[in-house]
Design a protein around this motif. Structure first.
Motif, short mmCIF file in Angstrom:
data_model
loop_
_atom_site.label_atom_id
_atom_site.label_comp_id
_atom_site.label_asym_id
_atom_site.label_seq_id
_atom_site.Cartn_x
_atom_site.Cartn_y
_atom_site.Cartn_z
N ARG A 20 0.84 -1.21 0.00
CA ARG A 20 0.00 0.00 0.00
C ARG A 20 0.87 1.26 0.00
O ARG A 20 0.56 2.24 -0.66
CB ARG A 20 -0.93 0.03 1.22
CG ARG A 20 -1.89 -1.13 1.34
CD ARG A 20 -2.85 -1.25 0.20
NE ARG A 20 -3.62 -2.49 0.30
CZ ARG A 20 -4.02 -3.20 -0.74
NH1 ARG A 20 -3.72 -2.80 -1.96
NH2 ARG A 20 -4.72 -4.31 -0.58
N LYS A 23 3.74 0.57 -3.53
CA LYS A 23 3.32 0.10 -4.84
C LYS A 23 2.00 0.70 -5.32
O LYS A 23 1.85 1.02 -6.49
CB LYS A 23 3.21 -1.43 -4.83
CG LYS A 23 4.53 -2.14 -4.58
CD LYS A 23 5.57 -1.80 -5.63
CE LYS A 23 6.90 -2.45 -5.36
NZ LYS A 23 7.93 -2.07 -6.35
N GLU A 24 1.05 0.85 -4.41
CA GLU A 24 -0.27 1.34 -4.81
C GLU A 24 -0.17 2.74 -5.41
O GLU A 24 0.39 3.65 -4.79
CB GLU A 24 -1.20 1.35 -3.61
CG GLU A 24 -2.67 1.49 -3.97
CD GLU A 24 -3.56 1.22 -2.76
OE1 GLU A 24 -4.43 0.34 -2.85
OE2 GLU A 24 -3.37 1.88 -1.72
N GLY A 25 -0.66 2.90 -6.62
CA GLY A 25 -0.62 4.20 -7.29
C GLY A 25 0.67 4.48 -8.04
O GLY A 25 0.76 5.46 -8.78
N GLU A 29 -2.21 -1.03 -12.72
CA GLU A 29 -3.20 -1.76 -11.94
C GLU A 29 -3.04 -3.26 -12.11
O GLU A 29 -3.19 -4.03 -11.15
CB GLU A 29 -4.61 -1.34 -12.36
CG GLU A 29 -5.71 -1.94 -11.49
CD GLU A 29 -7.09 -1.42 -11.87
OE1 GLU A 29 -8.08 -2.06 -11.47
OE2 GLU A 29 -7.18 -0.40 -12.57
N MET A 32 -0.28 -4.31 -9.95
CA MET A 32 -0.69 -4.21 -8.55
C MET A 32 -1.49 -5.45 -8.16
O MET A 32 -1.36 -5.96 -7.03
CB MET A 32 -1.51 -2.94 -8.35
CG MET A 32 -1.93 -2.71 -6.90
SD MET A 32 -0.48 -2.46 -5.83
CE MET A 32 -1.27 -2.51 -4.22
N LYS A 33 -2.29 -5.95 -9.06
CA LYS A 33 -3.10 -7.14 -8.77
C LYS A 33 -2.22 -8.35 -8.49
O LYS A 33 -2.57 -9.23 -7.69
CB LYS A 33 -4.06 -7.42 -9.92
CG LYS A 33 -5.22 -6.43 -9.98
CD LYS A 33 -6.16 -6.73 -11.14
CE LYS A 33 -7.32 -5.73 -11.17
NZ LYS A 33 -8.22 -5.95 -12.32
N GLU A 36 -1.16 -8.15 -4.99
CA GLU A 36 -2.29 -8.49 -4.11
C GLU A 36 -2.54 -10.00 -4.09
O GLU A 36 -2.93 -10.56 -3.06
CB GLU A 36 -3.54 -7.74 -4.57
CG GLU A 36 -3.44 -6.23 -4.30
CD GLU A 36 -4.59 -5.45 -4.87
OE1 GLU A 36 -5.27 -5.96 -5.78
OE2 GLU A 36 -4.82 -4.32 -4.40
#
Length: 308
Positions: A20, A23-25, A29, A32-33, A36
């Motif tokens: 978070r 990496k996030e942003g 995307e 990012m998945k 996750e």
């Protein structure tokens, strides 16, 4: 990032905070998945493992447990995503030593992946039976991918201003976020930004098709887009015509394979497809390249025999 007292924080909780924070942003995307998904596996495999309990043995056991379900390359990717976070934890003093050092990567034997593509006759059969109407439809989408080898998201992002009719070329410099909320996104990598030369018949057809369309709007996107919509249409054509059933991505493979069989160099095919390197092209089309090499050996032998 607040320092966890004496490394008592759960590893999966730390990793979640890490992705978070860093990496996030900051990444695509779709990438990012992947982080996750790695988090989900941590929660499944080591839900109670704390940073203080992370050492070479527990880390190697985590990799081994993950490898039971995945191929070696996937396990390697899993390791790389974890290692970046673990090294930060070492720097912060949450962990005394790097537990990822000398990690052994295992995994299931990879399945043989033979790409699906059409030969020249089969592709010709498909193209001549497409319903290429005076207005843009999904058959034109199939047509342009077959002619260029573009990725699905790249073709969706095409706008009229991407066509350089005077130089018979197509500019690929963006993709369409069909898996998310729509809108333009960057290309997969820097090498994916490219110009693709088009034959004059395709140039003439598209110059008429897009003449009155907005310059900066996607040609093919009229609302939500699903990969299955085009794949189902392509599958019906293949079945009706009695040719091998392929996906839209199979059209990209078809385009590349026809170029390779025609004698186009691997370097040129790699540039046309937007591959980051020729190595990617060689790995993807190894079966075709081996077949071409066998053909070359026969040619060499015949040439040498003629010298006696």
């Amino acid at each position: 990032m607040v320092k966890a007292e004496e490394g008592s924080e759960l590893f999966c909780k730390y990793y979640e905070r890490w992705i978070r924070m860093y990496k996030e942003g900051a990444i695509r995307e779709v990438t990012m998945k992947k982080y996750e998904i790695t988090l989900v596996w941590l929660q499944k495999l080591v839900p109670d493992l704390r940073l203080s309990g992370l050492n070479r043995i527990t880390y190697q056991q985590l990799l081994n447990d993950y490898a039971v379900y995945h191929e070696r390359q996937t396990t390697m990717d899993f390791h790389h995503q974890l290692k970046a976070a673990v090294l930060d934890a070492v720097d912060e003093g949450f962990i005394d030593r790097d537990p990822t050092r000398k990690a052994i990567i295992k995994g299931k034997a990879p399945k043989e992946k033979k790409i699906k593509y059409l030969n020249q006759f089969e592709l010709h059969t498909l193209l001549v039976h497409l319903h290429l109407t005076p207005e843009i439809n999904w058959d034109w989408f199939i047509f342009i991918i077959a002619k260029t080898g573009m990725r699905f998201s790249e073709a969706l992002a095409l706008t009229p201003k991407d066509f350089d009719f005077s130089h018979q070329s197509l500019i690929v410099n963006k993709t369409w976020d069909y898996k998310g909320n729509g809108g333009f996104l960057p290309t997969k990598n820097n090498s994916s930004v490219r110009k693709i030369q088009l034959d004059w018949q395709t140039i003439i057809k598209f110059s008429e098709l897009i003449r009155d369309l907005p310059e900066d709007k996607p040609i093919f996107v009229k609302g939500p887009v699903y990969n299955s919509t085009v794949n189902d249409r392509l599958e019906r054509y293949c079945k009706d015509l009695g040719i091998p059933v392929i996906s839209v991505h199979g059209l990209r493979h078809t385009h590349a394979s026809l170029l390779l069989f025609a004698g186009v160099s691997i370097a040129s095919v790699a540039r046309r497809l937007g591959h980051a390197s020729m190595t990617t092209t060689q790995k993807t089309y190894i079966h075709i390249i081996q077949e071409l090499e066998n053909r070359d050996i026969d040619l060499v032998m015949r040439s040498m025999a003629g010298l006696v």
